[in-house]
Design a protein around this motif. Structure first.
Motif, mmCIF file in Angstrom:
data_model
loop_
_atom_site.group_PDB
_atom_site.id
_atom_site.type_symbol
_atom_site.label_atom_id
_atom_site.label_comp_id
_atom_site.label_asym_id
_atom_site.label_seq_id
_atom_site.Cartn_x
_atom_site.Cartn_y
_atom_site.Cartn_z
ATOM 1 N N GLY A 32 0.827 -1.122 -0.055
ATOM 2 C CA GLY A 32 -0.229 -0.030 -0.048
ATOM 3 C C GLY A 32 0.780 1.133 0.028
ATOM 4 N N GLY A 33 0.522 2.255 -0.911
ATOM 5 C CA GLY A 33 1.358 3.558 -0.759
ATOM 6 C C GLY A 33 0.262 4.717 -0.820
ATOM 7 N N GLY A 34 0.763 5.654 0.024
ATOM 8 C CA GLY A 34 0.077 6.785 0.298
ATOM 9 C C GLY A 34 -1.257 6.281 1.008
ATOM 10 N N THR A 35 -2.521 6.993 0.422
ATOM 11 C CA THR A 35 -3.777 6.694 1.157
ATOM 12 C C THR A 35 -4.155 5.120 0.447
ATOM 13 O OG1 THR A 35 -4.744 7.952 -0.960
ATOM 14 C CG2 THR A 35 -4.451 9.015 1.400
ATOM 15 N N PRO A 39 -1.057 4.796 -5.716
ATOM 16 C CA PRO A 39 -0.885 5.575 -7.329
ATOM 17 C C PRO A 39 -0.795 4.785 -8.136
ATOM 18 C CG PRO A 39 0.567 6.685 -5.227
ATOM 19 C CD PRO A 39 0.076 5.352 -4.754
ATOM 20 N N PRO A 40 -1.078 4.995 -9.409
ATOM 21 C CA PRO A 40 -1.040 4.218 -10.562
ATOM 22 C C PRO A 40 0.698 3.757 -10.927
ATOM 23 C CG PRO A 40 -2.406 5.940 -11.032
ATOM 24 C CD PRO A 40 -1.897 6.418 -9.884
ATOM 25 N N GLY A 41 1.185 4.611 -10.689
ATOM 26 C CA GLY A 41 2.853 4.419 -10.935
ATOM 27 C C GLY A 41 3.306 3.263 -9.786
ATOM 28 N N SER A 52 4.873 -0.527 -10.949
ATOM 29 C CA SER A 52 6.065 -0.905 -10.692
ATOM 30 C C SER A 52 6.052 -2.357 -9.610
ATOM 31 C CB SER A 52 6.919 0.192 -9.796
ATOM 32 O OG SER A 52 6.403 0.454 -8.667
ATOM 33 N N GLY A 53 4.921 -2.216 -8.948
ATOM 34 C CA GLY A 53 4.538 -3.383 -7.760
ATOM 35 C C GLY A 53 4.282 -4.487 -8.707
ATOM 36 N N LEU A 54 3.508 -4.309 -9.950
ATOM 37 C CA LEU A 54 3.056 -5.600 -10.688
ATOM 38 C C LEU A 54 4.350 -5.959 -11.371
ATOM 39 C CD1 LEU A 54 -0.110 -4.351 -12.765
ATOM 40 C CD2 LEU A 54 0.060 -6.118 -11.102
ATOM 41 N N THR A 55 5.393 -5.383 -11.872
ATOM 42 C CA THR A 55 6.533 -5.904 -12.263
ATOM 43 C C THR A 55 7.397 -6.587 -11.275
ATOM 44 O OG1 THR A 55 6.670 -3.772 -13.898
ATOM 45 C CG2 THR A 55 8.663 -4.945 -13.489
ATOM 46 N N THR A 56 7.363 -6.025 -10.200
ATOM 47 C CA THR A 56 8.384 -6.687 -9.007
ATOM 48 C C THR A 56 7.789 -8.154 -8.792
ATOM 49 O OG1 THR A 56 8.830 -4.532 -8.031
ATOM 50 C CG2 THR A 56 8.922 -6.457 -6.683
ATOM 51 N N LEU A 57 6.398 -8.004 -8.488
ATOM 52 C CA LEU A 57 5.535 -9.380 -8.038
ATOM 53 C C LEU A 57 5.725 -10.440 -9.138
ATOM 54 C CD1 LEU A 57 2.652 -7.765 -6.291
ATOM 55 C CD2 LEU A 57 4.587 -8.755 -5.274
ATOM 56 N N ARG A 58 5.615 -10.138 -10.558
ATOM 57 C CA ARG A 58 5.727 -10.919 -11.550
ATOM 58 C C ARG A 58 6.932 -11.569 -11.593
ATOM 59 N NH1 ARG A 58 1.927 -7.294 -15.625
ATOM 60 N NH2 ARG A 58 0.030 -8.013 -14.938
ATOM 61 N N ASP A 59 8.101 -10.555 -11.397
ATOM 62 C CA ASP A 59 9.488 -10.944 -11.620
ATOM 63 C C ASP A 59 9.966 -11.924 -10.369
ATOM 64 O OD1 ASP A 59 9.903 -9.413 -13.527
ATOM 65 O OD2 ASP A 59 10.900 -7.832 -12.421
ATOM 66 N N LEU A 60 9.088 -12.097 -9.261
ATOM 67 C CA LEU A 60 9.334 -12.709 -8.167
ATOM 68 C C LEU A 60 8.565 -14.208 -8.367
ATOM 69 C CD1 LEU A 60 8.921 -10.255 -5.207
ATOM 70 C CD2 LEU A 60 11.107 -11.485 -6.067
ATOM 71 N N ALA A 83 -2.650 -14.271 -11.889
ATOM 72 C CA ALA A 83 -3.937 -14.699 -11.432
ATOM 73 C C ALA A 83 -4.011 -14.500 -9.789
ATOM 74 C CB ALA A 83 -4.223 -16.147 -11.755
ATOM 75 N N ARG A 84 -2.877 -14.412 -9.099
ATOM 76 C CA ARG A 84 -2.981 -14.265 -7.669
ATOM 77 C C ARG A 84 -2.503 -12.740 -7.385
ATOM 78 N NH1 ARG A 84 0.011 -19.436 -5.158
ATOM 79 N NH2 ARG A 84 -0.809 -18.488 -3.146
ATOM 80 N N ILE A 85 -2.305 -11.836 -8.370
ATOM 81 C CA ILE A 85 -2.214 -10.672 -7.961
ATOM 82 C C ILE A 85 -3.596 -9.611 -8.181
ATOM 83 C CG2 ILE A 85 -0.719 -8.469 -8.204
ATOM 84 C CD1 ILE A 85 1.352 -10.582 -9.661
ATOM 85 N N ARG A 86 -4.016 -9.085 -6.982
ATOM 86 C CA ARG A 86 -5.272 -8.277 -7.237
ATOM 87 C C ARG A 86 -5.058 -6.868 -6.882
ATOM 88 N NH1 ARG A 86 -9.977 -12.005 -4.678
ATOM 89 N NH2 ARG A 86 -9.513 -13.972 -5.636
ATOM 90 N N HIS A 87 -5.528 -6.142 -7.769
ATOM 91 C CA HIS A 87 -5.623 -4.575 -7.776
ATOM 92 C C HIS A 87 -6.610 -4.040 -8.709
ATOM 93 C CE1 HIS A 87 -4.077 -4.036 -11.937
ATOM 94 N NE2 HIS A 87 -3.558 -5.160 -11.592
ATOM 95 N N ASP A 88 -6.891 -2.832 -8.454
ATOM 96 C CA ASP A 88 -7.963 -2.238 -9.306
ATOM 97 C C ASP A 88 -7.574 -1.479 -10.397
ATOM 98 O OD1 ASP A 88 -10.341 -3.172 -7.661
ATOM 99 O OD2 ASP A 88 -9.889 -1.432 -6.173
ATOM 100 N N ALA A 89 -8.286 -1.480 -11.301
ATOM 101 C CA ALA A 89 -7.872 -0.665 -12.817
ATOM 102 C C ALA A 89 -7.002 0.522 -12.450
ATOM 103 C CB ALA A 89 -9.092 -0.697 -13.632
ATOM 104 N N VAL A 90 -5.817 0.271 -13.210
ATOM 105 C CA VAL A 90 -5.144 1.583 -13.136
ATOM 106 C C VAL A 90 -5.652 2.773 -13.756
ATOM 107 C CG1 VAL A 90 -2.782 2.550 -13.843
ATOM 108 C CG2 VAL A 90 -2.790 0.219 -12.974
ATOM 109 N N GLU A 91 -6.518 2.548 -14.751
ATOM 110 C CA GLU A 91 -7.130 3.719 -15.431
ATOM 111 C C GLU A 91 -7.989 4.306 -14.454
ATOM 112 O OE1 GLU A 91 -7.021 0.666 -16.552
ATOM 113 O OE2 GLU A 91 -6.078 0.589 -18.372
ATOM 114 N N GLU A 92 -8.785 3.591 -13.647
ATOM 115 C CA GLU A 92 -9.758 4.233 -12.933
ATOM 116 C C GLU A 92 -8.933 4.695 -11.604
ATOM 117 O OE1 GLU A 92 -12.620 1.234 -11.888
ATOM 118 O OE2 GLU A 92 -13.862 1.395 -13.705
#
Length: 439
Positions: free
Chosen positions: A319-322, A405-407, A411-419, A424-433
């Protein structure tokens, strides 16, 4: 409903004969004029109905060398690629067509269209891009259909939007727009619209189009962050990790998304963390202008960042910021279910000042031995959030949650996939929204 095989009229739009006439959803329940259910409304009637099967005409042959995509999807993506360099102009043209040809729809949009910008147009293109991903697309469209109720959208509005969508696409993608492409888009829009119409009709059986909610408390955590507690006028059911759209009385028809900062409470109160951002009409109003007693409107809950309580996997939460608000709600949700699964929280911030809710998270950690909270301040002499997560693994037995924040999410998605954590086990809401969530 069969989609027509003929292309639409000269500019790619309907000739008025009605190439798409929406099938009405379930019978309208008893209720009041503002869309709120009456005393006889049955909450059990609100179960989602799957979209009706359609029988489109045979699609064109797929382009050579393209594998895995349906022929219609190939044509749709070709159009999207052509539109991308001129997206701003196509967006402006879409709204110009909509408001000139259908002026009665102007009242559904904010007075200042710069705040609306390309949201409707972009949502339609996003849905079309996912045309072959049936499961993801259906969920996305159902959320759109339910969410559009708060604007006053009705089934009969969809043909007008479709007509102007085709007009904008044909005008700004002339190099790829032809009879085949027009027919593919008509089939796609017909299917997508019907999913949204069905979802809205099913939702109307058990939920209002929007809720009024009184602000009962507003606590400033920093000069630009406030914690708001609201009391909705009707029961508001949601899941920890979801978010709601909020409209203030100062900026009518301008809605922004905010995550719930707690799991559902027995007293029915709702909590949001809001950061005022520069030129953010809604966020500035909620942080600097709203006071207890003020009334805002809430749209229906949405979002997929929820806990799967059928598994025993650990939770890795970034979690970052709010964005720490929904993470806090997830922790509370695990506690309410009495589970002992490990929950690892990385609370990222640019400065110590931005760790506005660290004391709350520390108290939760003290109360629950299965919870670990790490504060990660992104200073030059310290590792950033991605490095901190990499160094604390392995995480192969965890479900991952991203909020911020979207950024940070990218970056978190890249990190988690690299790990090695599967998507399918990574959950987040749409970056666009989320890009407009705090504005």
């Amino acid at each position: 409903m069969d989609a027509p095989i003929s292309p639409s009229a000269g500019d790619g739009t309907s000739d008025g004969s009605g190439w798409f006439v929406p099938r009405r959803g379930p019978a309208e329940p008893s209720g009041t004029r503002d869309g709120r259910p009456g005393p006889s409304a049955d909450p059990a009637a609100g179960q989602e109905r799957p979209p009706a099967d359609h029988a489109p005409t045979p699609p064109p042959t797929p382009a050579p060398g393209v594998r895995g995509a349906s022929p219609d999807a190939v044509l749709i993506r070709r159009t999207l690629a052509a539109i991308e360099p001129v997206a701003d102009d196509a967006t402006s043209y879409f709204y110009a067509l909509l408001f000139v040809r259908h002026p009665e729809l102007r009242s559904l949009f904010p007075l200042a269209m710069d705040t609306q910008r390309d949201r409707l147009f972009k949502a339609l293109l996003t849905a079309a891009e996912r045309f072959d991903d049936t499961e993801v697309l259906a969920g996305y469209l159902r959320n759109l259909g339910r969410g559009h109720r708060k604007y006053g959208t009705r089934a009969e509005h969809y043909p007008a939007v479709g007509e102007c969508l085709m007009g904008a696409l044909s005008a700004y993608a002339p190099g790829v727009w032809n009879q085949e492409t027009a027919a593919a888009w008509i089939r796609a829009y017909t299917r997508m619209s019907q999913v949204m119409i069905d979802a809205a009709a099913a939702d109307e059986a058990h939920a209002p189009a929007w809720w009024s909610a009184e602000i009962v408390a507003q606590e400033k955590r920093t000069p630009d962050i406030a914690v708001l507690t609201l009391r909705p006028d009707h029961p508001y059911r949601f899941l920890a990790g979801q978010y709601a759209s909020v409209e203030t009385p100062w900026w009518p028809r301008i809605w922004r998304h905010y995550s719930f900062a707690s799991a559902p409470r027995s007293d029915g109160l709702l909590t949001f963390h809001v950061k005022a951002v520069p030129a953010g009409w809604v966020s500035q109003a909620l942080v600097h202008r709203a006071r207890p007693g003020d009334v805002v409107r809430l749209g229906p809950p949405a979002g997929v960042m929820t806990v799967d309580h059928t598994t025993e996997s650990g939770l890795l939460c970034l979690g970052g910021g709010t964005g720490i608000a929904p993470i806090k709600a997830l922790v509370e949700d695990v506690a309410v279910h009495g589970e002992q699964r490990p929950v690892e929280v990385f609370y990222g911030a640019r400065t110590d000042h931005d760790l506005y809710d660290i004391d709350t998270m520390r108290r939760l950690q003290h109360a629950h031995p299965w919870l670990s909270v790490r504060a990660v301040v992104d200073r030059q002499a310290h590792p950033g959030l991605p490095e901190a997560v990499r160094g604390a693994g392995p995480w192969n037995e965890y479900d991952a949650y991203l909020s911020g924040p979207p950024g940070m999410i990218r970056s978190g998605l890249t990190t988690l996939r690299d790990l090695g954590i599967p998507s399918a086990r990574i959950r987040h809401d749409a970056v666009e929204e989320l890009a407009s969530a705090g504005s």
